[in-house]
Design a protein around this motif. Sequence first.
Motif, PDB file in Angstrom:
ATOM      1  N   TYR A 180      -7.802 -12.463 -25.438  1.00 49.50           N
ATOM      2  CA  TYR A 180      -7.596 -13.349 -26.582  1.00 49.50           C
ATOM      3  C   TYR A 180      -8.318 -14.670 -26.345  1.00 49.50           C
ATOM      4  CZ  TYR A 180      -4.264 -10.154 -28.638  1.00 49.50           C
ATOM      5  OH  TYR A 180      -3.691  -9.054 -29.234  1.00 49.50           O
ATOM      6  N   TYR A 181      -9.047 -15.094 -27.359  1.00 47.50           N
ATOM      7  CA  TYR A 181      -9.829 -16.327 -27.297  1.00 47.50           C
ATOM      8  C   TYR A 181      -9.368 -17.280 -28.389  1.00 47.50           C
ATOM      9  CZ  TYR A 181     -13.125 -13.418 -24.639  1.00 47.50           C
ATOM     10  OH  TYR A 181     -13.720 -12.581 -23.724  1.00 47.50           O
ATOM     11  N   CYS A 182      -9.254 -18.541 -28.052  1.00 45.28           N
ATOM     12  CA  CYS A 182      -8.999 -19.524 -29.096  1.00 45.28           C
ATOM     13  C   CYS A 182     -10.334 -20.128 -29.536  1.00 45.28           C
ATOM     14  CB  CYS A 182      -8.027 -20.606 -28.640  1.00 45.28           C
ATOM     15  SG  CYS A 182      -8.625 -21.667 -27.327  1.00 45.28           S
ATOM     16  N   ASN A 183     -10.336 -20.579 -30.760  1.00 47.51           N
ATOM     17  CA  ASN A 183     -11.524 -21.205 -31.350  1.00 47.51           C
ATOM     18  C   ASN A 183     -11.084 -22.457 -32.078  1.00 47.51           C
ATOM     19  OD1 ASN A 183     -13.208 -21.399 -34.124  1.00 47.51           O
ATOM     20  ND2 ASN A 183     -14.527 -20.834 -32.413  1.00 47.51           N
ATOM     21  N   VAL A 184     -11.820 -23.519 -31.875  1.00 54.02           N
ATOM     22  CA  VAL A 184     -11.485 -24.797 -32.508  1.00 54.02           C
ATOM     23  C   VAL A 184     -12.724 -25.348 -33.202  1.00 54.02           C
ATOM     24  CG1 VAL A 184     -10.824 -27.190 -32.074  1.00 54.02           C
ATOM     25  CG2 VAL A 184      -9.668 -25.340 -30.864  1.00 54.02           C
ATOM     26  N   ARG A 185     -12.540 -25.754 -34.445  1.00 57.26           N
ATOM     27  CA  ARG A 185     -13.608 -26.419 -35.198  1.00 57.26           C
ATOM     28  C   ARG A 185     -13.250 -27.895 -35.297  1.00 57.26           C
ATOM     29  NH1 ARG A 185     -14.675 -21.943 -40.017  1.00 57.26           N
ATOM     30  NH2 ARG A 185     -14.887 -20.154 -38.624  1.00 57.26           N
ATOM     31  N   PHE A 186     -14.140 -28.735 -34.859  1.00 51.84           N
ATOM     32  CA  PHE A 186     -13.813 -30.139 -34.701  1.00 51.84           C
ATOM     33  C   PHE A 186     -14.948 -31.019 -35.202  1.00 51.84           C
ATOM     34  CE2 PHE A 186     -16.757 -30.674 -31.233  1.00 51.84           C
ATOM     35  CZ  PHE A 186     -16.843 -29.405 -30.692  1.00 51.84           C
ATOM     36  N   VAL A 187     -14.654 -32.296 -35.263  1.00 57.58           N
ATOM     37  CA  VAL A 187     -15.649 -33.317 -35.598  1.00 57.58           C
ATOM     38  C   VAL A 187     -15.696 -34.300 -34.440  1.00 57.58           C
ATOM     39  CG1 VAL A 187     -16.256 -35.178 -37.197  1.00 57.58           C
ATOM     40  CG2 VAL A 187     -15.285 -33.035 -38.069  1.00 57.58           C
ATOM     41  N   TYR A 188     -16.888 -34.683 -34.033  1.00 59.04           N
ATOM     42  CA  TYR A 188     -17.029 -35.657 -32.954  1.00 59.04           C
ATOM     43  C   TYR A 188     -18.061 -36.698 -33.355  1.00 59.04           C
ATOM     44  CZ  TYR A 188     -21.329 -33.188 -31.657  1.00 59.04           C
ATOM     45  OH  TYR A 188     -22.582 -32.623 -31.670  1.00 59.04           O
ATOM     46  N   ARG A 189     -18.065 -37.801 -32.629  1.00 58.85           N
ATOM     47  CA  ARG A 189     -19.030 -38.871 -32.886  1.00 58.85           C
ATOM     48  C   ARG A 189     -20.326 -38.545 -32.151  1.00 58.85           C
ATOM     49  NH1 ARG A 189     -16.719 -43.134 -35.433  1.00 58.85           N
ATOM     50  NH2 ARG A 189     -14.454 -43.372 -35.306  1.00 58.85           N
ATOM     51  N   GLY A 190     -21.293 -38.056 -32.881  1.00 61.48           N
ATOM     52  CA  GLY A 190     -22.580 -37.745 -32.293  1.00 61.48           C
ATOM     53  C   GLY A 190     -23.514 -38.946 -32.325  1.00 61.48           C
ATOM     54  N   THR A 191     -24.700 -38.713 -31.879  1.00 54.70           N
ATOM     55  CA  THR A 191     -25.700 -39.785 -31.810  1.00 54.70           C
ATOM     56  C   THR A 191     -25.974 -40.383 -33.180  1.00 54.70           C
ATOM     57  OG1 THR A 191     -26.735 -38.714 -29.919  1.00 54.70           O
ATOM     58  CG2 THR A 191     -28.061 -40.358 -31.107  1.00 54.70           C
ATOM     59  N   TYR A 192     -25.906 -39.542 -34.198  1.00 57.40           N
ATOM     60  CA  TYR A 192     -26.257 -39.987 -35.539  1.00 57.40           C
ATOM     61  C   TYR A 192     -25.045 -40.043 -36.465  1.00 57.40           C
ATOM     62  CZ  TYR A 192     -30.826 -38.968 -33.619  1.00 57.40           C
ATOM     63  OH  TYR A 192     -31.930 -38.925 -32.816  1.00 57.40           O
ATOM     64  N   GLY A 193     -23.873 -40.113 -35.862  1.00 57.46           N
ATOM     65  CA  GLY A 193     -22.662 -40.214 -36.661  1.00 57.46           C
ATOM     66  C   GLY A 193     -21.742 -39.033 -36.434  1.00 57.46           C
ATOM     67  N   LEU A 194     -20.800 -38.874 -37.347  1.00 62.21           N
ATOM     68  CA  LEU A 194     -19.828 -37.782 -37.219  1.00 62.21           C
ATOM     69  C   LEU A 194     -20.523 -36.435 -37.384  1.00 62.21           C
ATOM     70  CD1 LEU A 194     -16.785 -39.249 -39.165  1.00 62.21           C
ATOM     71  CD2 LEU A 194     -17.227 -39.254 -36.710  1.00 62.21           C
ATOM     72  N   THR A 195     -20.242 -35.546 -36.449  1.00 59.44           N
ATOM     73  CA  THR A 195     -20.921 -34.251 -36.399  1.00 59.44           C
ATOM     74  C   THR A 195     -19.896 -33.144 -36.187  1.00 59.44           C
ATOM     75  OG1 THR A 195     -22.848 -35.331 -35.392  1.00 59.44           O
ATOM     76  CG2 THR A 195     -22.738 -32.928 -35.249  1.00 59.44           C
ATOM     77  N   SER A 196     -20.099 -32.013 -36.847  1.00 56.70           N
ATOM     78  CA  SER A 196     -19.195 -30.871 -36.692  1.00 56.70           C
ATOM     79  C   SER A 196     -19.588 -30.026 -35.494  1.00 56.70           C
ATOM     80  CB  SER A 196     -19.224 -29.998 -37.941  1.00 56.70           C
ATOM     81  OG  SER A 196     -18.798 -30.711 -39.073  1.00 56.70           O
ATOM     82  N   GLY A 197     -18.608 -29.412 -34.892  1.00 55.10           N
ATOM     83  CA  GLY A 197     -18.859 -28.528 -33.767  1.00 55.10           C
ATOM     84  C   GLY A 197     -17.782 -27.470 -33.664  1.00 55.10           C
ATOM     85  N   THR A 198     -17.992 -26.493 -32.796  1.00 53.62           N
ATOM     86  CA  THR A 198     -17.003 -25.453 -32.561  1.00 53.62           C
ATOM     87  C   THR A 198     -17.021 -25.080 -31.085  1.00 53.62           C
ATOM     88  OG1 THR A 198     -16.201 -23.277 -33.255  1.00 53.62           O
ATOM     89  CG2 THR A 198     -18.593 -23.574 -33.112  1.00 53.62           C
ATOM     90  N   SER A 199     -15.877 -24.799 -30.551  1.00 54.77           N
ATOM     91  CA  SER A 199     -15.764 -24.389 -29.146  1.00 54.77           C
ATOM     92  C   SER A 199     -14.877 -23.175 -29.012  1.00 54.77           C
ATOM     93  CB  SER A 199     -15.192 -25.530 -28.293  1.00 54.77           C
ATOM     94  OG  SER A 199     -16.142 -26.534 -28.064  1.00 54.77           O
ATOM     95  N   TRP A 200     -15.127 -22.412 -27.947  1.00 55.79           N
ATOM     96  CA  TRP A 200     -14.326 -21.235 -27.619  1.00 55.79           C
ATOM     97  C   TRP A 200     -13.624 -21.449 -26.278  1.00 55.79           C
ATOM     98  CZ3 TRP A 200     -13.636 -17.053 -30.748  1.00 55.79           C
ATOM     99  CH2 TRP A 200     -14.521 -16.907 -31.828  1.00 55.79           C
ATOM    100  N   GLY A 201     -12.418 -20.909 -26.180  1.00 60.81           N
ATOM    101  CA  GLY A 201     -11.726 -20.893 -24.911  1.00 60.81           C
ATOM    102  C   GLY A 201     -12.328 -19.835 -23.997  1.00 60.81           C
ATOM    103  N   GLN A 202     -11.860 -19.832 -22.754  1.00 58.83           N
ATOM    104  CA  GLN A 202     -12.415 -18.921 -21.754  1.00 58.83           C
ATOM    105  C   GLN A 202     -11.856 -17.509 -21.873  1.00 58.83           C
ATOM    106  OE1 GLN A 202      -9.923 -20.963 -21.220  1.00 58.83           O
ATOM    107  NE2 GLN A 202      -8.475 -20.061 -19.723  1.00 58.83           N
TER     108      GLN A 202
END
Length: 123
Positions: free
Chosen positions: A93-115
Amino acid sequence: QVHLVESGGGLVQPGGSLRLSCAASGSIFSINAMGWYCQAPGKQREAVAGITSGGSTSYVDSVKGRFTISRDNAKNTVYLQMNSLKPEDTATYYCNVRFVYRGTYGLTSGTSWGQGTQVTVSS
C-alpha cells in the motif's frame, strides 16, 4: 520537497484490522488531495481510497464499507483504517499526496509517493 513516511502494515488474519498512517513533511504550503493505492504482485497499482482537502472521500467498490480514509490536517497525516480484511487485500500500500509548495517562481503544485507498506492477510 515533500517526504512521506508510511507505517502500520503487517500480517493479519482474515477478518482482522490494520491502520495505515502516512505523514508528510517538508516545504509544504498546503496539501490538497491525499490517497491510498495498492499494488499486488504482477498487477498494476490501483487507487483504493482518496480524501480531498475538504474531507470528501471516495473508495474503490471492493473496499466500501470495510475501509475508512481520514486525515489530520494539523499533522499533515492521512490514515487508512482497514477492517474485515480479506486475503485479496494483500498488497503493498502506497500513500499519495498532492501539495502546493513555494517554488522559485511562486506557488507550485507537486505530488509525492510513500515508500510503501506491506499488508498481508493470511491465516
